[in-house]
Write a protein that holds these residues in place. Structure first.
Motif, PDB file in Angstrom:
ATOM      1  N   LEU A  11     -69.006 -37.486 -39.114  1.00  0.00           N
ATOM      2  CA  LEU A  11     -67.568 -37.629 -39.249  1.00  0.00           C
ATOM      3  C   LEU A  11     -66.970 -36.485 -38.443  1.00  0.00           C
ATOM      4  O   LEU A  11     -67.216 -35.314 -38.745  1.00  0.00           O
ATOM      5  N   MET A  12     -66.219 -36.820 -37.400  1.00  0.00           N
ATOM      6  CA  MET A  12     -65.716 -35.833 -36.456  1.00  0.00           C
ATOM      7  C   MET A  12     -64.191 -35.903 -36.398  1.00  0.00           C
ATOM      8  O   MET A  12     -63.629 -36.995 -36.268  1.00  0.00           O
ATOM      9  N   TYR A  13     -63.563 -34.732 -36.478  1.00  0.00           N
ATOM     10  CA  TYR A  13     -62.114 -34.651 -36.353  1.00  0.00           C
ATOM     11  C   TYR A  13     -61.792 -33.710 -35.204  1.00  0.00           C
ATOM     12  O   TYR A  13     -62.214 -32.542 -35.203  1.00  0.00           O
ATOM     13  N   ALA A  14     -61.064 -34.206 -34.211  1.00  0.00           N
ATOM     14  CA  ALA A  14     -60.712 -33.407 -33.039  1.00  0.00           C
ATOM     15  C   ALA A  14     -59.214 -33.509 -32.791  1.00  0.00           C
ATOM     16  O   ALA A  14     -58.576 -34.521 -33.114  1.00  0.00           O
ATOM     17  N   ALA A  15     -58.654 -32.462 -32.200  1.00  0.00           N
ATOM     18  CA  ALA A  15     -57.241 -32.458 -31.842  1.00  0.00           C
ATOM     19  C   ALA A  15     -57.043 -31.557 -30.640  1.00  0.00           C
ATOM     20  O   ALA A  15     -57.682 -30.495 -30.536  1.00  0.00           O
ATOM     21  N   HIS A  16     -56.195 -31.986 -29.723  1.00  0.00           N
ATOM     22  CA  HIS A  16     -55.868 -31.207 -28.527  1.00  0.00           C
ATOM     23  C   HIS A  16     -57.122 -30.717 -27.790  1.00  0.00           C
ATOM     24  O   HIS A  16     -57.196 -29.567 -27.369  1.00  0.00           O
ATOM     25  N   GLY A  17     -58.100 -31.597 -27.676  1.00  0.00           N
ATOM     26  CA  GLY A  17     -59.289 -31.289 -26.898  1.00  0.00           C
ATOM     27  C   GLY A  17     -60.335 -30.454 -27.598  1.00  0.00           C
ATOM     28  O   GLY A  17     -61.341 -30.071 -26.990  1.00  0.00           O
ATOM     29  N   THR A  18     -60.166 -30.174 -28.880  1.00  0.00           N
ATOM     30  CA  THR A  18     -61.078 -29.299 -29.619  1.00  0.00           C
ATOM     31  C   THR A  18     -61.598 -29.989 -30.870  1.00  0.00           C
ATOM     32  O   THR A  18     -60.832 -30.652 -31.581  1.00  0.00           O
ATOM     33  N   ILE A  19     -62.891 -29.841 -31.165  1.00  0.00           N
ATOM     34  CA  ILE A  19     -63.439 -30.342 -32.419  1.00  0.00           C
ATOM     35  C   ILE A  19     -63.008 -29.401 -33.535  1.00  0.00           C
ATOM     36  O   ILE A  19     -63.389 -28.226 -33.563  1.00  0.00           O
ATOM     37  N   VAL A  20     -62.202 -29.914 -34.437  1.00  0.00           N
ATOM     38  CA  VAL A  20     -61.649 -29.100 -35.516  1.00  0.00           C
ATOM     39  C   VAL A  20     -62.625 -29.026 -36.684  1.00  0.00           C
ATOM     40  O   VAL A  20     -62.935 -27.945 -37.189  1.00  0.00           O
ATOM     41  N   THR A  21     -63.099 -30.173 -37.123  1.00  0.00           N
ATOM     42  CA  THR A  21     -64.007 -30.256 -38.268  1.00  0.00           C
ATOM     43  C   THR A  21     -65.041 -31.343 -37.991  1.00  0.00           C
ATOM     44  O   THR A  21     -64.692 -32.420 -37.514  1.00  0.00           O
ATOM     45  N   ALA A  22     -66.294 -31.047 -38.305  1.00  0.00           N
ATOM     46  CA  ALA A  22     -67.368 -32.023 -38.140  1.00  0.00           C
ATOM     47  C   ALA A  22     -68.353 -31.873 -39.294  1.00  0.00           C
ATOM     48  O   ALA A  22     -68.540 -30.769 -39.819  1.00  0.00           O
ATOM     49  N   LEU A  23     -68.954 -32.990 -39.687  1.00  0.00           N
ATOM     50  CA  LEU A  23     -69.889 -32.946 -40.801  1.00  0.00           C
ATOM     51  C   LEU A  23     -70.752 -34.198 -40.825  1.00  0.00           C
ATOM     52  O   LEU A  23     -70.450 -35.195 -40.164  1.00  0.00           O
ATOM     53  N   ASP A  24     -71.823 -34.114 -41.582  1.00  0.00           N
ATOM     54  CA  ASP A  24     -72.648 -35.265 -41.920  1.00  0.00           C
ATOM     55  C   ASP A  24     -72.102 -35.795 -43.241  1.00  0.00           C
ATOM     56  O   ASP A  24     -72.141 -35.073 -44.250  1.00  0.00           O
ATOM     57  N   PRO A  25     -71.564 -37.024 -43.278  1.00  0.00           N
ATOM     58  CA  PRO A  25     -70.970 -37.521 -44.520  1.00  0.00           C
ATOM     59  C   PRO A  25     -71.914 -37.546 -45.713  1.00  0.00           C
ATOM     60  O   PRO A  25     -71.451 -37.559 -46.858  1.00  0.00           O
ATOM     61  N   MET A  26     -73.226 -37.552 -45.476  1.00  0.00           N
ATOM     62  CA  MET A  26     -74.161 -37.518 -46.594  1.00  0.00           C
ATOM     63  C   MET A  26     -74.326 -36.116 -47.159  1.00  0.00           C
ATOM     64  O   MET A  26     -74.827 -35.932 -48.264  1.00  0.00           O
ATOM     65  N   PHE A  27     -73.902 -35.109 -46.378  1.00  0.00           N
ATOM     66  CA  PHE A  27     -73.958 -33.714 -46.821  1.00  0.00           C
ATOM     67  C   PHE A  27     -72.613 -33.054 -46.509  1.00  0.00           C
ATOM     68  O   PHE A  27     -72.522 -32.166 -45.654  1.00  0.00           O
ATOM     69  N   PRO A  28     -71.561 -33.493 -47.183  1.00  0.00           N
ATOM     70  CA  PRO A  28     -70.208 -33.086 -46.812  1.00  0.00           C
ATOM     71  C   PRO A  28     -69.906 -31.610 -47.003  1.00  0.00           C
ATOM     72  O   PRO A  28     -68.916 -31.106 -46.463  1.00  0.00           O
ATOM     73  N   GLY A  29     -70.736 -30.909 -47.747  1.00  0.00           N
ATOM     74  CA  GLY A  29     -70.491 -29.490 -47.955  1.00  0.00           C
ATOM     75  C   GLY A  29     -70.823 -28.640 -46.744  1.00  0.00           C
ATOM     76  O   GLY A  29     -70.401 -27.478 -46.659  1.00  0.00           O
ATOM     77  N   GLU A  30     -71.597 -29.197 -45.810  1.00  0.00           N
ATOM     78  CA  GLU A  30     -71.991 -28.459 -44.611  1.00  0.00           C
ATOM     79  C   GLU A  30     -71.106 -28.910 -43.455  1.00  0.00           C
ATOM     80  O   GLU A  30     -71.255 -30.015 -42.948  1.00  0.00           O
ATOM     81  N   ARG A  31     -70.179 -28.057 -43.034  1.00  0.00           N
ATOM     82  CA  ARG A  31     -69.210 -28.428 -42.005  1.00  0.00           C
ATOM     83  C   ARG A  31     -69.197 -27.389 -40.897  1.00  0.00           C
ATOM     84  O   ARG A  31     -69.545 -26.236 -41.112  1.00  0.00           O
ATOM     85  N   TRP A  32     -68.780 -27.833 -39.711  1.00  0.00           N
ATOM     86  CA  TRP A  32     -68.660 -26.926 -38.586  1.00  0.00           C
ATOM     87  C   TRP A  32     -67.453 -27.339 -37.753  1.00  0.00           C
ATOM     88  O   TRP A  32     -66.776 -28.304 -38.060  1.00  0.00           O
ATOM     89  N   GLY A  33     -67.169 -26.587 -36.720  1.00  0.00           N
ATOM     90  CA  GLY A  33     -66.005 -26.834 -35.887  1.00  0.00           C
ATOM     91  C   GLY A  33     -65.083 -25.627 -35.895  1.00  0.00           C
ATOM     92  O   GLY A  33     -65.368 -24.605 -36.523  1.00  0.00           O
ATOM     93  N   LYS A  34     -63.962 -25.732 -35.208  1.00  0.00           N
ATOM     94  CA  LYS A  34     -63.015 -24.617 -35.100  1.00  0.00           C
ATOM     95  C   LYS A  34     -62.433 -24.244 -36.465  1.00  0.00           C
ATOM     96  O   LYS A  34     -62.273 -23.061 -36.785  1.00  0.00           O
ATOM     97  N   THR A  35     -62.123 -25.276 -37.278  1.00  0.00           N
ATOM     98  CA  THR A  35     -61.575 -25.041 -38.622  1.00  0.00           C
ATOM     99  C   THR A  35     -62.312 -25.945 -39.600  1.00  0.00           C
ATOM    100  O   THR A  35     -61.826 -27.036 -39.932  1.00  0.00           O
TER     101      THR A  35
END
Length: 201
Positions: free
Chosen positions: A115-139
C-alpha cells in the motif's frame, strides 16, 4: 462507517474471487491542476494514441509489459491492473504524483503486498498491508488514522477488504472493476527502473 465499507469490499471480493489472487488499484487525484486521461497515459510511459477507447477482446494482454484500465470519478482517475504491479513502482509513483496525490494497493498470489501513498513526486507512506505496523517513507505515520482499520483486521483474514477500505477512506473513491467505458492503455515497454544507487567501497 469504515466497518460497513470493509464488509462491502469483503462481499465484493467474495463475488469476484479471482481478484484475491493478484490485482492493483491506483487512485490519482490532482492537486495543482486538473488531469486528463491522455496526461495520465503519458505519465505511465504511453502516448494518447496508445489508449483504446473500445478495448479489443482479441488482443492478448500477456503480450504487453503494462496493461491499465483507466476509469474516472469526478477529478480522480482509477487505474486498474488485473495482474500488474506498475502502480506501486517508485519510478511510476514519482511521475503519477507530480502535482497530485496517489494511493496504490497491490497484492499477488505469492504474498507480495503493498500500500503506497505518494504526493508531489515523493513516497509519503508505504507498508505491507499484512504487517501494517511496519511503515516507511518520508512521513510513515501520515495515514495513522485511516490505517487503524487495517491494523484491527491484521491476522483476521480480511486484510484485503480492510486495505481497500483504507484507500476509499483516504481518497473518497470506491474501488471496483473498471467501467465498461474505461479506455485501456497497452504498453510494450513501461517506465524504466531507476539506476542502482552506487555502493561505497
Amino acid at each position: 462507517m469504515i466497518d460497513e465499507t470493509q464488509r462491502r469490499y469483503a462481499d465484493f471480493l467474495q463475488r469476484n474471487p479471482y481478484l484475491t489472487q493478484a490485482t492493483c488499484w491506483t487512485v490519482v487525484q490532482p492537486i495543482a491542476s486538473p488531469l486528463t486521461v491522455e496526461a495520465v497515459a503519458e505519465r505511465l510511459g504511453g502516448r494518447a494514441e496508445d489508449l483504446e477507447p473500445e478495448p479489443d477482446d482479441d488482443v492478448d494482454e500477456a503480450d504487453y509489459e503494462g496493461v491499465f484500465y483507466i476509469s474516472q470519478d469526478d477529478a480522480s482517475f482509477i487505474l486498474y491492473e488485473s495482474n500488474g504491479y506498475q502502480g506501486i513502482r517508485p519510478e511510476v509513483l514519482r511521475r503519477l504524483s507530480d502535482g497530485a496525490r496517489v494511493l496504490s494497493l497491490f497484492w499477488n498470489v505469492n504474498g507480495t503486498t503493498r500500500l503506497m501513498y505518494a504526493a508531489h513526486g515523493t513516497i509519503v507512506t508505504a507498508l505491507d498491508p499484512m504487517f501494517p505496523g511496519e511503515r516507511w517513507g518520508k512521513t510513515p505515520h501520515a495515514l495513522d488514522a485511516e490505517l487503524a482499520a487495517l491494523e484491527a483486521a491484521a491476522g483476521g483474514g480480511y486484510w484485503q477488504a480492510a486495505a481497500m477500505a483504507v484507500v476509499e477512506a483516504v481518497t473518497g473513491v470506491r474501488l471496483d472493476l473498471p467501467d465498461a467505458s474505461a479506455p485501456r492503455l497497452l504498453l510494450e515497454e513501461t517506465i524504466p527502473d531507476d539506476p542502482p544507487t552506487p555502493t561505497s567501497r
